[in-house]
Design an enzyme around this catalytic site. Structure first.
Site, PDB file in Angstrom:
ATOM      1  N   SER A 104      -3.126  -0.469  -2.062  1.00 16.13           N
ATOM      2  CA  SER A 104      -3.391   0.917  -2.486  1.00 16.13           C
ATOM      3  C   SER A 104      -2.266   1.366  -3.408  1.00 16.13           C
ATOM      4  O   SER A 104      -1.125   0.919  -3.260  1.00 16.13           O
ATOM      5  CB  SER A 104      -3.432   1.848  -1.273  1.00 16.13           C
ATOM      6  OG  SER A 104      -3.437   3.204  -1.696  1.00 16.13           O
ATOM      7  N   TYR A 128       0.341   3.825   6.722  1.00 16.68           N
ATOM      8  CA  TYR A 128      -0.594   3.336   5.693  1.00 16.68           C
ATOM      9  C   TYR A 128       0.182   2.832   4.478  1.00 16.68           C
ATOM     10  O   TYR A 128      -0.072   1.733   3.975  1.00 16.68           O
ATOM     11  CB  TYR A 128      -1.538   4.480   5.312  1.00 16.68           C
ATOM     12  CG  TYR A 128      -2.640   4.122   4.331  1.00 16.68           C
ATOM     13  CD1 TYR A 128      -3.832   3.554   4.769  1.00 16.68           C
ATOM     14  CD2 TYR A 128      -2.499   4.393   2.971  1.00 16.68           C
ATOM     15  CE1 TYR A 128      -4.857   3.247   3.878  1.00 16.68           C
ATOM     16  CE2 TYR A 128      -3.523   4.096   2.074  1.00 16.68           C
ATOM     17  CZ  TYR A 128      -4.705   3.520   2.532  1.00 16.68           C
ATOM     18  OH  TYR A 128      -5.710   3.228   1.635  1.00 16.68           O
TER      19      TYR A 128
HETATM   20  P1  NAD Z   1     -14.614   3.537   3.704  1.00 17.00           P
HETATM   21  O1  NAD Z   1     -14.179   4.358   4.858  1.00 17.00           O
HETATM   22  O2  NAD Z   1     -15.687   4.018   2.805  1.00 17.00           O
HETATM   23  O3  NAD Z   1     -15.047   2.062   4.207  1.00 17.00           O
HETATM   24  C1  NAD Z   1     -14.247   1.369   5.123  1.00 17.00           C
HETATM   25  C2  NAD Z   1     -14.953   0.098   5.533  1.00 17.00           C
HETATM   26  O4  NAD Z   1     -14.082  -0.634   6.415  1.00 17.00           O
HETATM   27  C3  NAD Z   1     -16.243   0.346   6.321  1.00 17.00           C
HETATM   28  O5  NAD Z   1     -17.153  -0.711   6.069  1.00 17.00           O
HETATM   29  C4  NAD Z   1     -15.763   0.271   7.787  1.00 17.00           C
HETATM   30  O6  NAD Z   1     -16.812  -0.080   8.681  1.00 17.00           O
HETATM   31  C5  NAD Z   1     -14.727  -0.830   7.673  1.00 17.00           C
HETATM   32  N1  NAD Z   1     -13.700  -0.805   8.700  1.00 17.00           N
HETATM   33  C6  NAD Z   1     -12.809   0.181   8.994  1.00 17.00           C
HETATM   34  N2  NAD Z   1     -12.016  -0.190   9.998  1.00 17.00           N
HETATM   35  C7  NAD Z   1     -12.390  -1.455  10.332  1.00 17.00           C
HETATM   36  C8  NAD Z   1     -11.946  -2.403  11.302  1.00 17.00           C
HETATM   37  N3  NAD Z   1     -10.945  -2.116  12.139  1.00 17.00           N
HETATM   38  N4  NAD Z   1     -12.558  -3.598  11.369  1.00 17.00           N
HETATM   39  C9  NAD Z   1     -13.599  -3.892  10.531  1.00 17.00           C
HETATM   40  N5  NAD Z   1     -14.065  -3.050   9.607  1.00 17.00           N
HETATM   41  C10 NAD Z   1     -13.471  -1.845   9.513  1.00 17.00           C
HETATM   42  O7  NAD Z   1     -13.260   3.273   2.893  1.00 17.00           O
HETATM   43  P2  NAD Z   1     -12.983   2.679   1.425  1.00 17.00           P
HETATM   44  O8  NAD Z   1     -12.410   3.778   0.625  1.00 17.00           O
HETATM   45  O9  NAD Z   1     -14.108   1.895   0.914  1.00 17.00           O
HETATM   46  O10 NAD Z   1     -11.755   1.707   1.785  1.00 17.00           O
HETATM   47  C11 NAD Z   1     -11.813   0.300   1.649  1.00 17.00           C
HETATM   48  C12 NAD Z   1     -10.395  -0.220   1.441  1.00 17.00           C
HETATM   49  O11 NAD Z   1      -9.871   0.346   0.235  1.00 17.00           O
HETATM   50  C13 NAD Z   1      -9.408   0.143   2.552  1.00 17.00           C
HETATM   51  O12 NAD Z   1      -8.541  -0.945   2.774  1.00 17.00           O
HETATM   52  C14 NAD Z   1      -8.646   1.310   1.953  1.00 17.00           C
HETATM   53  O13 NAD Z   1      -7.368   1.451   2.524  1.00 17.00           O
HETATM   54  C15 NAD Z   1      -8.588   0.879   0.512  1.00 17.00           C
HETATM   55  N6  NAD Z   1      -8.306   1.966  -0.450  1.00 17.00           N
HETATM   56  C16 NAD Z   1      -9.169   3.011  -0.567  1.00 17.00           C
HETATM   57  C17 NAD Z   1      -8.846   4.013  -1.475  1.00 17.00           C
HETATM   58  C18 NAD Z   1      -9.727   5.227  -1.666  1.00 17.00           C
HETATM   59  O14 NAD Z   1      -9.276   6.170  -2.309  1.00 17.00           O
HETATM   60  N7  NAD Z   1     -10.945   5.249  -1.162  1.00 17.00           N
HETATM   61  C19 NAD Z   1      -7.689   3.936  -2.253  1.00 17.00           C
HETATM   62  C20 NAD Z   1      -6.850   2.834  -2.086  1.00 17.00           C
HETATM   63  C21 NAD Z   1      -7.180   1.849  -1.186  1.00 17.00           C
END
Ligand code: NAD
Length: 247
Positions: free
Chosen positions: A141, A154
């Protein structure tokens, strides 16, 4: 571009994981994905992958449970075949001032992100070593680069993921396996929508791009790293972030 390949996507039911699973499937890959407590959304994602003509294997798996993650990776390989691409993406967050963070809060975040990604990579890495090829993409991230208030575990985990990516890339690249990370900026998914509308508007207002990114924009970066045009990325952390961090 990915015809005949098998991709394992953690957290593939929604958000960035779903968009990437669909992008990989659209390029011909079969998909194994896991999620947590997300059955209805996962079923819709499975159907969308099948509609693209690809095979799919999905399961509810907590990636913080290292033994469960290992069993899941084995089940994906039994159902679909050896994993060529790992999109190590599952994640969640806890917001609290540093002084209130408990050991359980720390473990909850670090175990899903850093520990979960570390061992999921190991689950597919041994087979990749035998075959002499593979691609691992860890989702970090921009917050692991710039930090931010009330999300210390985080940020620590995400910075750790970038460090782990570089360390593994040194070992893996000479053996035909490319390991890279993506450090997205704010992306319009459930993770960000959980914040108040005021918080979201204030964030957008100070972003050079003036908007949040889409999950598809991160999937496009994943496709670059996984596909034939990504061959010279080794240990890189690509950060599509709307200008939130420039480096
Ligand atoms: P989201 O909440 O839309 O999706 C999260 C996904 O991870 C879902 O499929 C959920 O079921 C799964 N998940 C969560 N905890 C889990 C666990 N313990 N075991 C198995 N599956 C699990 O979130 P997103 O924004 O798509 O995030 C995906 C990745 O991107 C994450 O690692 C997040 O930290 C990273 N990220 C997101 C952003 C953002 O702004 N959305 C920015 C930087 C990084």
């Amino acid at each position: 571009m990915l015809r005949g390949q098998i991709a394992l996507v953690t957290g593939g039911s929604r958000g960035i994981g779903r968009a990437t699973a669909l992008a990989f499937a659209g390029e011909g890959a079969d998909i194994g994905f896991c999620h947590i407590d997300d059955a209805a959304t996962a079923a819709a994602t499975e159907a969308a992958i099948r509609a693209l003509g690809r095979r799919v294997f999905a399961a509810r798996v907590d990636v913080a449970d290292i033994a469960a993650g290992r069993s899941f990776a084995a089940a994906v390989e039994a159902a679909l075949g050896p994993v060529d691409i790992l999109f190590n993406n599952a994640g969640a967050n806890i917001r609290k001032p540093f002084e209130d963070m408990t050991e359980a809060d720390f473990d909850g975040v670090v175990d899903v992100h850093l520990k979960g990604m570390f061992f999921m990579a190991q689950n597919v890495y041994r087979g990749m070593l035998v075959r002499g090829r593979g691609c691992i993409i860890n989702v970090a991230s921009q917050l692991g680069i710039k930090g931010g208030p009330n999300i210390a575990p985080y940020c620590a985990a995400k910075a750790g993921i970038a460090g782990f990516t570089r360390a593994l890339a040194w070992e893996a690249a000479p053996r035909g396996i490319r390991v890279n990370a993506i450090a997205p900026g704010p992306i319009d998914t459930d993770l960000v929508r959980r914040n108040s509308p005021e918080w979201q508007e204030a964030f957008k207002a100070r972003l050079p791009a003036g908007r949040f990114g889409t999950a598809e924009e991160i999937a496009a970066t994943a496709l670059l790293l996984a596909g034939p045009h990504g061959g010279y990325y080794v240990g890189a952390t690509l950060s599509p972030n709307g200008g939130d961090v420039m480096h």
